[in-house]
Scaffold this motif. Structure first.
Motif, PDB file in Angstrom:
ATOM      1  N   ALA A   6       8.624  33.147  84.902  1.00 16.39           N
ATOM      2  CA  ALA A   6       7.354  33.266  84.518  1.00 16.39           C
ATOM      3  C   ALA A   6       6.945  32.945  83.075  1.00 16.39           C
ATOM      4  O   ALA A   6       5.819  31.370  83.000  1.00 16.39           O
ATOM      5  CB  ALA A   6       7.121  34.124  84.640  1.00 16.39           C
ATOM      6  N   PHE A   7       7.611  32.502  82.141  1.00 14.80           N
ATOM      7  CA  PHE A   7       8.210  32.754  80.530  1.00 14.80           C
ATOM      8  C   PHE A   7       8.070  30.375  80.877  1.00 14.80           C
ATOM      9  O   PHE A   7       6.936  29.904  80.317  1.00 14.80           O
ATOM     10  CB  PHE A   7       8.826  33.089  79.938  1.00 14.80           C
ATOM     11  N   LYS A   8       8.780  30.519  81.698  1.00 12.18           N
ATOM     12  CA  LYS A   8       8.996  28.383  81.778  1.00 12.18           C
ATOM     13  C   LYS A   8       7.480  27.985  82.268  1.00 12.18           C
ATOM     14  O   LYS A   8       6.881  27.637  82.156  1.00 12.18           O
ATOM     15  CB  LYS A   8      10.099  28.394  82.002  1.00 12.18           C
ATOM     16  N   PHE A   9       6.961  28.849  83.240  1.00  8.57           N
ATOM     17  CA  PHE A   9       6.176  28.103  84.424  1.00  8.57           C
ATOM     18  C   PHE A   9       4.546  28.648  83.201  1.00  8.57           C
ATOM     19  O   PHE A   9       3.864  27.123  82.894  1.00  8.57           O
ATOM     20  CB  PHE A   9       6.028  29.337  85.580  1.00  8.57           C
ATOM     21  N   CYS A  10       4.966  29.483  82.498  1.00  8.96           N
ATOM     22  CA  CYS A  10       3.065  29.668  81.458  1.00  8.96           C
ATOM     23  C   CYS A  10       3.254  28.258  80.255  1.00  8.96           C
ATOM     24  O   CYS A  10       2.383  27.490  80.118  1.00  8.96           O
ATOM     25  CB  CYS A  10       3.088  30.755  80.941  1.00  8.96           C
ATOM     26  N   THR A  55      -2.973  27.950  69.920  1.00 14.21           N
ATOM     27  CA  THR A  55      -2.852  30.170  69.161  1.00 14.21           C
ATOM     28  C   THR A  55      -1.911  30.813  70.635  1.00 14.21           C
ATOM     29  O   THR A  55      -1.104  31.313  70.723  1.00 14.21           O
ATOM     30  CB  THR A  55      -4.017  30.750  68.882  1.00 14.21           C
ATOM     31  N   ILE A  56      -2.245  29.843  72.125  1.00 14.98           N
ATOM     32  CA  ILE A  56      -1.766  30.821  73.437  1.00 14.98           C
ATOM     33  C   ILE A  56      -0.075  30.168  73.317  1.00 14.98           C
ATOM     34  O   ILE A  56       1.302  30.993  73.122  1.00 14.98           O
ATOM     35  CB  ILE A  56      -2.474  29.918  74.832  1.00 14.98           C
ATOM     36  N   ALA A  57       0.063  28.820  72.925  1.00 21.49           N
ATOM     37  CA  ALA A  57       1.792  28.356  72.910  1.00 21.49           C
ATOM     38  C   ALA A  57       2.610  28.757  71.666  1.00 21.49           C
ATOM     39  O   ALA A  57       3.555  29.940  71.859  1.00 21.49           O
ATOM     40  CB  ALA A  57       0.677  26.809  72.395  1.00 21.49           C
ATOM     41  N   THR A  58       1.750  29.479  70.477  1.00 21.00           N
ATOM     42  CA  THR A  58       2.385  30.446  69.993  1.00 21.00           C
ATOM     43  C   THR A  58       2.678  31.982  69.532  1.00 21.00           C
ATOM     44  O   THR A  58       3.923  33.020  70.066  1.00 21.00           O
ATOM     45  CB  THR A  58       1.304  30.531  68.074  1.00 21.00           C
ATOM     46  N   LYS A  59       1.505  32.728  70.854  1.00 19.99           N
ATOM     47  CA  LYS A  59       1.973  34.173  71.361  1.00 19.99           C
ATOM     48  C   LYS A  59       3.074  33.929  72.080  1.00 19.99           C
ATOM     49  O   LYS A  59       3.298  35.237  72.438  1.00 19.99           O
ATOM     50  CB  LYS A  59       0.318  34.488  71.978  1.00 19.99           C
ATOM     51  N   LEU A  60       3.222  32.827  72.872  1.00 16.00           N
ATOM     52  CA  LEU A  60       3.956  32.695  74.155  1.00 16.00           C
ATOM     53  C   LEU A  60       5.342  32.642  73.781  1.00 16.00           C
ATOM     54  O   LEU A  60       6.182  33.621  73.604  1.00 16.00           O
ATOM     55  CB  LEU A  60       3.551  31.209  75.046  1.00 16.00           C
ATOM     56  N   SER A  61       6.000  32.024  72.181  1.00 11.92           N
ATOM     57  CA  SER A  61       6.810  31.367  71.970  1.00 11.92           C
ATOM     58  C   SER A  61       7.090  32.493  70.845  1.00 11.92           C
ATOM     59  O   SER A  61       8.246  33.427  70.669  1.00 11.92           O
ATOM     60  CB  SER A  61       7.028  30.502  71.155  1.00 11.92           C
ATOM     61  N   ASN A  62       6.301  34.004  71.394  1.00 11.33           N
ATOM     62  CA  ASN A  62       6.557  34.806  70.350  1.00 11.33           C
ATOM     63  C   ASN A  62       6.585  36.322  71.100  1.00 11.33           C
ATOM     64  O   ASN A  62       6.412  37.935  70.716  1.00 11.33           O
ATOM     65  CB  ASN A  62       5.155  35.493  69.140  1.00 11.33           C
ATOM     66  N   TRP A  63       6.110  36.053  72.168  1.00  9.14           N
ATOM     67  CA  TRP A  63       6.268  36.516  73.804  1.00  9.14           C
ATOM     68  C   TRP A  63       5.334  37.839  73.320  1.00  9.14           C
ATOM     69  O   TRP A  63       5.373  38.836  73.400  1.00  9.14           O
ATOM     70  CB  TRP A  63       7.994  37.560  73.748  1.00  9.14           C
TER      71      TRP A  63
END
Ligand SMILES: Cc1ccc(Nc2c(-c3ccc(O)cc3)nc3c(C)cccn23)cc1
Length: 109
Positions: A6-10, A55-63
């Protein structure tokens, strides 16, 4: 395993939406809107929850997303904000629709 997929997909979707190949219409959405530098002091009257792809990319990498629905909500918020501030027929509004269409295709996979 499922979580990693899911993380990879997003992350792949955010990378694609932010990629150079769509540079002609993704640039208004890459970074937070800065009402001062863009001389749009009324922006926060229209947009209560600012959001952008960076911001979305940052939120993703910060889980920071517990579910992929939370991720989807943030992506759609970028477009919602765009249409709230940039009326139908404006260039930036049309750029939002073009990028949204790419997102919808990837999201429907
Ligand atoms: C006077 C004026 C009118 C419209 C705009 N819109 C706009 C936006 C924008 C993006 C998302 C969003 O939720 C709101 C605005 N981004 C831009 C950019 C990068 C360049 C030019 C215009 N841009 C800027 C200034």
């Amino acid at each position: 395993k499922k979580l990693q997929n899911a993380f990879k997909f997003c992350s792949n979707i955010v990378k694609e939406l932010s990629s150079k190949k769509y540079a002609s219409f993704n640039y208004p959405f890459l970074e937070p809107v800065d009402p001062v530098s863009m001389n749009i002091p009324t922006y926060f009257d229209y947009v209560k929850d600012p959001m952008d792809l960076g911001t979305i990319a940052t939120k993703l990498s910060n889980w920071e997303y517990q579910t992929i629905e939370q991720f989807e909500t943030d992506v759609r918020l970028v477009f919602k904000n765009c249409y709230a501030f940039n009326p139908d027929g404006t260039i930036v509004n049309m750029m939002g629709h073009r990028l949204e269409e790419i997102f919808n295709n990837r999201w429907a996979d």
